[in-house]
Scaffold this active site. Structure first.
Site, PDB file in Angstrom:
ATOM      1  N   ASP A  28       0.818  -1.220   0.000  1.00  0.00           N
ATOM      2  CA  ASP A  28       0.000   0.000   0.000  1.00  0.00           C
ATOM      3  C   ASP A  28       0.849   1.266   0.000  1.00  0.00           C
ATOM      4  OD1 ASP A  28       0.897  -0.557   2.584  1.00  0.00           O
ATOM      5  OD2 ASP A  28      -1.103  -0.844   3.411  1.00  0.00           O
TER       6      ASP A  28
ATOM      7  N   GLU B 116      -9.869  -2.112   5.559  1.00  0.00           N
ATOM      8  CA  GLU B 116     -10.510  -1.887   6.858  1.00  0.00           C
ATOM      9  C   GLU B 116     -11.715  -2.818   7.002  1.00  0.00           C
ATOM     10  OE1 GLU B 116      -9.097  -0.133   8.987  1.00  0.00           O
ATOM     11  OE2 GLU B 116      -7.892   1.377   7.961  1.00  0.00           O
TER      12      GLU B 116
ATOM     13  N   HIS C 181      -7.360  -4.959  10.497  1.00  0.00           N
ATOM     14  CA  HIS C 181      -7.107  -4.671   9.078  1.00  0.00           C
ATOM     15  C   HIS C 181      -5.806  -5.321   8.611  1.00  0.00           C
ATOM     16  CE1 HIS C 181      -4.921  -0.687  10.221  1.00  0.00           C
ATOM     17  NE2 HIS C 181      -4.000  -1.507   9.769  1.00  0.00           N
TER      18      HIS C 181
HETATM   19  C1  F6R Z   1       1.468  -1.553   6.203  1.00  0.00           C
HETATM   20  C2  F6R Z   1       0.085  -1.964   6.329  1.00  0.00           C
HETATM   21  C3  F6R Z   1      -0.673  -1.957   7.612  1.00  0.00           C
HETATM   22  C4  F6R Z   1       0.151  -2.371   8.827  1.00  0.00           C
HETATM   23  C5  F6R Z   1      -0.714  -2.381  10.089  1.00  0.00           C
HETATM   24  C6  F6R Z   1       0.126  -2.626  11.329  1.00  0.00           C
HETATM   25  O1  F6R Z   1       1.933  -1.666   4.882  1.00  0.00           O
HETATM   26  O2  F6R Z   1      -0.478  -2.298   5.336  1.00  0.00           O
HETATM   27  O3  F6R Z   1      -1.785  -2.804   7.500  1.00  0.00           O
HETATM   28  O4  F6R Z   1       0.680  -3.651   8.610  1.00  0.00           O
HETATM   29  O5  F6R Z   1      -1.364  -1.153  10.224  1.00  0.00           O
HETATM   30  O6  F6R Z   1       0.990  -1.553  11.510  1.00  0.00           O
HETATM   31  P1  F6R Z   1       2.179  -1.577  12.573  1.00  0.00           P
HETATM   32  O7  F6R Z   1       3.137  -2.622  12.100  1.00  0.00           O
HETATM   33  O8  F6R Z   1       2.786  -0.204  12.521  1.00  0.00           O
HETATM   34  O9  F6R Z   1       1.566  -1.933  13.884  1.00  0.00           O
END
Ligand code: F6R
Length: 242
Positions: free
Chosen positions: A67, A142, A137
């Site tokens: 993303d 979402e 997510h």
């Molecule tokens: C990142 C992504 C998000 C994260 C998720 C967890 O490319 O797609 O879905 O994997 O928000 O984020 P962290 O690792 O910062 O807790």
């Protein structure tokens, strides 16, 4: 789903690297699906360290990321392109032209999504790395995202904006939209490695592993993947049945 529980972040990163290592040691021209966020940084450190010490080469590999924020240029230090350069691409010998991320500056969002789906179709992923949001997510899919969606743009939820605000000067600077692979693209990867760290992920991890398979908890779709490994620390795994 295969579940590996590790003591702390260092151990989580080591175990995640063991999964990734099978792919990068096994196939010179592997296609790696990658994620941003705080969770995989330790894994990327291990990949960079292995490259430095053992000379593991990524020259023939291709990468595709999940993303990208809409409206941020690759030079913006909060863009996911910038993140990947800093945490991984600049530290290994992957060729930049073989690293793919959605173009956050694309004006025609639909055309950009179609372009990215075509790239994904041409580059079947040997592995896809994922983190998980506190609301379940995966990528920017979402709760409520239909399982059959491919790359699309999303308006970020308030929860995700708040979670990501720590990376920006203030919450108001967090972009409100993003490009993301859809659940269907994620499921197309041959193998999935999802990493979860911290007590704030425990509820989502329980739902993903033990709950109903439902778009209300996007990560629950991974129960249907034939080769998915979860690496979690004890805090994130704390609500799983023993
Ligand atoms: C990142 C992504 C998000 C994260 C998720 C967890 O490319 O797609 O879905 O994997 O928000 O984020 P962290 O690792 O910062 O807790």
């Amino acid at each position: 789903m295969k579940i590996i529980i590790a003591k702390d972040y260092e151990q989580v990163s080591e175990r995640a690297w063991e999964v990734m290592r099978e792919v990068v040691y096994g196939k010179k021209d592997a296609v790696l699906g990658l994620a941003t966020g705080s969770t995989p940084i330790g894994l990327y450190d291990k990949m960079a360290e292995d490259h430095r010490r053992n000379g593991t080469s990524y020259r023939l590999m291709r990468t595709v990321n999940l993303d990208e924020y809409a409206g941020l240029s690759p030079e913006n230090d909060q863009s996911y392109r910038y993140f990947m350069n800093e945490h991984l691409f600049n530290r290994i010998d992957v060729q930049k032209q073989n690293t793919f991320i959605e173009n956050g500056l694309a004006e025609d969002e639909a055309a950009e999504c179609a372009r990215y789906n075509a790239i994904l179709a041409q580059l079947p992923r040997d592995i896809q790395v994922l983190g998980i949001g506190a609301n379940g997510h995966i990528a920017f899919n979402e709760p409520g995202t239909p399982f059959d969606w491919e790359t699309h743009t999303v308006a970020l939820t308030q929860n995700t904006i708040q979670m990501n605000a720590r990376f920006f000067k203030s919450e108001s600077e967090v972009p409100r939209r993003a490009f993301t692979m859809g659940p269907k693209n994620i499921m197309d990867a041959k193998r999935i490695l999802i990493i979860a760290v911290g007590a704030n992920k425990a509820e989502a991890v329980r739902g993903m592993v033990e709950g109903a398979v439902t778009p209300d908890l996007p990560a629950s779709i991974l129960q249907r993947h034939p080769d998915c490994t979860l690496v979690a620390d004890e805090a994130a795994a704390s609500l799983l049945k023993k």
